[in-house]
Design a protein around this motif. Sequence first.
Motif, PDB file in Angstrom:
ATOM      1  N   ALA A  96       0.760  -1.362   0.414  1.00  0.00           N
ATOM      2  CA  ALA A  96       0.068   0.155   0.000  1.00  0.00           C
ATOM      3  C   ALA A  96       0.952   1.062   0.210  1.00  0.00           C
ATOM      4  N   ALA A  97       1.696   1.040   0.801  1.00  0.00           N
ATOM      5  CA  ALA A  97       3.190   2.466   1.551  1.00  0.00           C
ATOM      6  C   ALA A  97       3.620   2.613  -0.616  1.00  0.00           C
ATOM      7  N   LEU A  98       3.954   1.510  -0.948  1.00  0.00           N
ATOM      8  CA  LEU A  98       4.598   1.514  -2.148  1.00  0.00           C
ATOM      9  C   LEU A  98       3.166   1.877  -3.032  1.00  0.00           C
ATOM     10  N   GLY A  99       2.351   2.189  -3.507  1.00  0.00           N
ATOM     11  CA  GLY A  99       1.150   2.545  -4.257  1.00  0.00           C
ATOM     12  C   GLY A  99       1.019   1.131  -5.106  1.00  0.00           C
ATOM     13  N   TRP A 100       1.064   0.119  -5.164  1.00  0.00           N
ATOM     14  CA  TRP A 100       1.203  -1.794  -5.686  1.00  0.00           C
ATOM     15  C   TRP A 100       0.348  -2.158  -5.235  1.00  0.00           C
ATOM     16  N   ALA A 101      -0.511  -1.970  -4.313  1.00  0.00           N
ATOM     17  CA  ALA A 101      -1.558  -2.978  -3.864  1.00  0.00           C
ATOM     18  C   ALA A 101      -2.622  -2.889  -4.460  1.00  0.00           C
ATOM     19  N   GLU A 102      -3.033  -1.983  -5.564  1.00  0.00           N
ATOM     20  CA  GLU A 102      -4.078  -2.047  -6.249  1.00  0.00           C
ATOM     21  C   GLU A 102      -3.307  -2.162  -8.262  1.00  0.00           C
ATOM     22  N   ARG A 103      -3.006  -3.057  -8.318  1.00  0.00           N
ATOM     23  CA  ARG A 103      -1.945  -3.433  -9.251  1.00  0.00           C
ATOM     24  C   ARG A 103      -1.894  -4.461  -9.563  1.00  0.00           C
ATOM     25  N   ARG A 104      -3.049  -5.182  -9.244  1.00  0.00           N
ATOM     26  CA  ARG A 104      -2.931  -6.249  -9.408  1.00  0.00           C
ATOM     27  C   ARG A 104      -0.790  -7.905 -10.099  1.00  0.00           C
ATOM     28  N   PRO A 105      -0.336  -6.872  -8.390  1.00  0.00           N
ATOM     29  CA  PRO A 105       0.968  -7.926  -8.918  1.00  0.00           C
ATOM     30  C   PRO A 105       0.764  -9.269  -8.610  1.00  0.00           C
ATOM     31  N   VAL A 106       1.752  -9.189  -8.876  1.00  0.00           N
ATOM     32  CA  VAL A 106       1.850 -11.149  -8.642  1.00  0.00           C
ATOM     33  C   VAL A 106       2.750 -11.271  -7.365  1.00  0.00           C
ATOM     34  N   VAL A 107       2.686 -11.927  -6.230  1.00  0.00           N
ATOM     35  CA  VAL A 107       3.323 -11.892  -5.239  1.00  0.00           C
ATOM     36  C   VAL A 107       3.642 -13.569  -4.875  1.00  0.00           C
ATOM     37  N   ALA A 108       5.351 -13.438  -5.244  1.00  0.00           N
ATOM     38  CA  ALA A 108       5.666 -15.303  -4.708  1.00  0.00           C
ATOM     39  C   ALA A 108       5.808 -14.609  -3.687  1.00  0.00           C
ATOM     40  N   GLY A 109       6.462 -16.484  -2.363  1.00  0.00           N
ATOM     41  CA  GLY A 109       6.793 -16.495  -0.750  1.00  0.00           C
ATOM     42  C   GLY A 109       7.763 -17.633  -1.044  1.00  0.00           C
ATOM     43  N   GLN A 110       9.005 -17.745  -0.736  1.00  0.00           N
ATOM     44  CA  GLN A 110       9.587 -18.949  -0.450  1.00  0.00           C
ATOM     45  C   GLN A 110       9.880 -19.488   0.891  1.00  0.00           C
ATOM     46  N   SER A 111       9.344 -20.389   1.143  1.00  0.00           N
ATOM     47  CA  SER A 111       8.890 -21.314   2.214  1.00  0.00           C
ATOM     48  C   SER A 111       8.307 -20.565   3.408  1.00  0.00           C
ATOM     49  N   VAL A 135      -0.973 -15.234  -7.196  1.00  0.00           N
ATOM     50  CA  VAL A 135       0.501 -16.319  -5.856  1.00  0.00           C
ATOM     51  C   VAL A 135       1.266 -17.230  -6.487  1.00  0.00           C
ATOM     52  N   ALA A 136       2.167 -16.513  -5.673  1.00  0.00           N
ATOM     53  CA  ALA A 136       3.085 -18.376  -5.912  1.00  0.00           C
ATOM     54  C   ALA A 136       3.333 -18.040  -4.577  1.00  0.00           C
ATOM     55  N   ALA A 137       3.949 -20.086  -4.651  1.00  0.00           N
ATOM     56  CA  ALA A 137       4.109 -20.410  -3.048  1.00  0.00           C
ATOM     57  C   ALA A 137       5.375 -21.170  -3.289  1.00  0.00           C
ATOM     58  N   PRO A 228      -9.303 -21.596   1.930  1.00  0.00           N
ATOM     59  CA  PRO A 228     -10.789 -21.103   0.300  1.00  0.00           C
ATOM     60  C   PRO A 228     -10.621 -19.567   0.101  1.00  0.00           C
ATOM     61  N   GLY A 229     -10.613 -18.721   1.124  1.00  0.00           N
ATOM     62  CA  GLY A 229     -10.231 -17.541   1.027  1.00  0.00           C
ATOM     63  C   GLY A 229      -9.366 -16.894   0.133  1.00  0.00           C
ATOM     64  N   VAL A 230      -8.342 -17.397  -0.877  1.00  0.00           N
ATOM     65  CA  VAL A 230      -7.322 -17.058  -1.689  1.00  0.00           C
ATOM     66  C   VAL A 230      -8.137 -17.107  -2.826  1.00  0.00           C
ATOM     67  N   THR A 231      -8.598 -16.497  -3.943  1.00  0.00           N
ATOM     68  CA  THR A 231      -9.395 -16.663  -4.782  1.00  0.00           C
ATOM     69  C   THR A 231      -8.328 -16.311  -5.936  1.00  0.00           C
ATOM     70  N   ALA A 232      -6.989 -15.673  -6.687  1.00  0.00           N
ATOM     71  CA  ALA A 232      -6.554 -15.110  -6.805  1.00  0.00           C
ATOM     72  C   ALA A 232      -5.648 -16.793  -7.462  1.00  0.00           C
ATOM     73  N   PRO A 233      -5.778 -16.559  -8.931  1.00  0.00           N
ATOM     74  CA  PRO A 233      -4.821 -17.858  -8.763  1.00  0.00           C
ATOM     75  C   PRO A 233      -3.216 -18.434  -8.270  1.00  0.00           C
ATOM     76  N   VAL A 234      -3.112 -19.323  -8.303  1.00  0.00           N
ATOM     77  CA  VAL A 234      -1.770 -19.588  -6.818  1.00  0.00           C
ATOM     78  C   VAL A 234      -1.056 -20.738  -8.251  1.00  0.00           C
ATOM     79  N   SER A 235       0.332 -20.915  -7.889  1.00  0.00           N
ATOM     80  CA  SER A 235       1.745 -21.745  -8.487  1.00  0.00           C
ATOM     81  C   SER A 235       2.017 -22.044  -6.839  1.00  0.00           C
ATOM     82  N   LEU A 236       1.915 -22.927  -7.007  1.00  0.00           N
ATOM     83  CA  LEU A 236       2.537 -24.008  -6.050  1.00  0.00           C
ATOM     84  C   LEU A 236       3.720 -24.772  -7.078  1.00  0.00           C
TER      85      LEU A 236
END
Length: 293
Positions: A96-111, A135-137, A228-236
């Motif tokens: 939100a502070a970066l101004g990216w929250a509404e730009r539909r970013p692809v967010v990846a997190g490891q482990s 979202v990529a896990a 169930p609450g994660v409605t965005a496409p997810v890659s595992l």
Amino acid sequence: MTAIDWPADTWVTPQSIDIGGGVTLAVRILDGDGHPFVLVHGLASNALLWRQVAEDLHRRGHRVAAVDLRGHGRSDRPASGHTTHQAAADLNACLAALGWAERRPVVAGQSWGGNVVLRAAQGGSPRDVPSWGGVAAVDGGWIHLRSRFESFEECWDQLAPPDLGEQAPDDVLSWIGTMVHEWPPGSTEAVVGNLELVNGQVRSRLARPHHRSIVHALWSDDPSDIYPGVTAPVSLLVAGRSTSADVDAASTALPDAHVSWYPDAHHDIHLQHPDLVSSELLALLARVKGSTT
């Protein structure tokens, strides 16, 4: 003073992003006109492990942010808040502070970062849910240590990090170099970014009590509650020999999930095989764009 040549951090200078509560996160940003990607490290890790992935995405024209979570890397180290829930809230505040929250970013997190990004994508209430594209896990997101350990004491006994301060800095560097010697250039510097030299002794940037707090969160929090609450496409992305039952449960419960298995890859697959991970993230972006057309 130590006589060794401790590898320097020479990548993009991080920006300090104020997320409120007197805490700032260090974020390394590669600007671009393409779709934004946000990259989140795992427990006791740091943003430098994402460098090769970030640079590959940037070469393709994308805007990329690699984030150090609280207590890690170059970010602030407050006395409290070292949990998955708080890290997820921090990440949303940072975007939100970066101004990216509404730009539909692809967010990846490891482990552990996979648990964090899925928690952040789910949000705490409908008005908190971010407009994430995907979202990529990455070898995480399904981690629930209580399924492996009956008590937290047993869990911590098995998973507590070693005290590197008892080892000579030269020996620590040698060990890291041996571990990553066949990996892409810069891998040693990335892993060294997890550590620091204080009065000639090596220690983790993440303080041991804070490490313990996060491990406790991984033991106590059941990530299946949020799927169930994660409605965005997810890659595992599954590396090594992760328990298939945990991954199967996640892929079944997530509304829109795709699973890729890399059984011969290291847990730090984003550092070992950045080309594979960046390809997976681009494929996820294609799914995101397909879902909005």
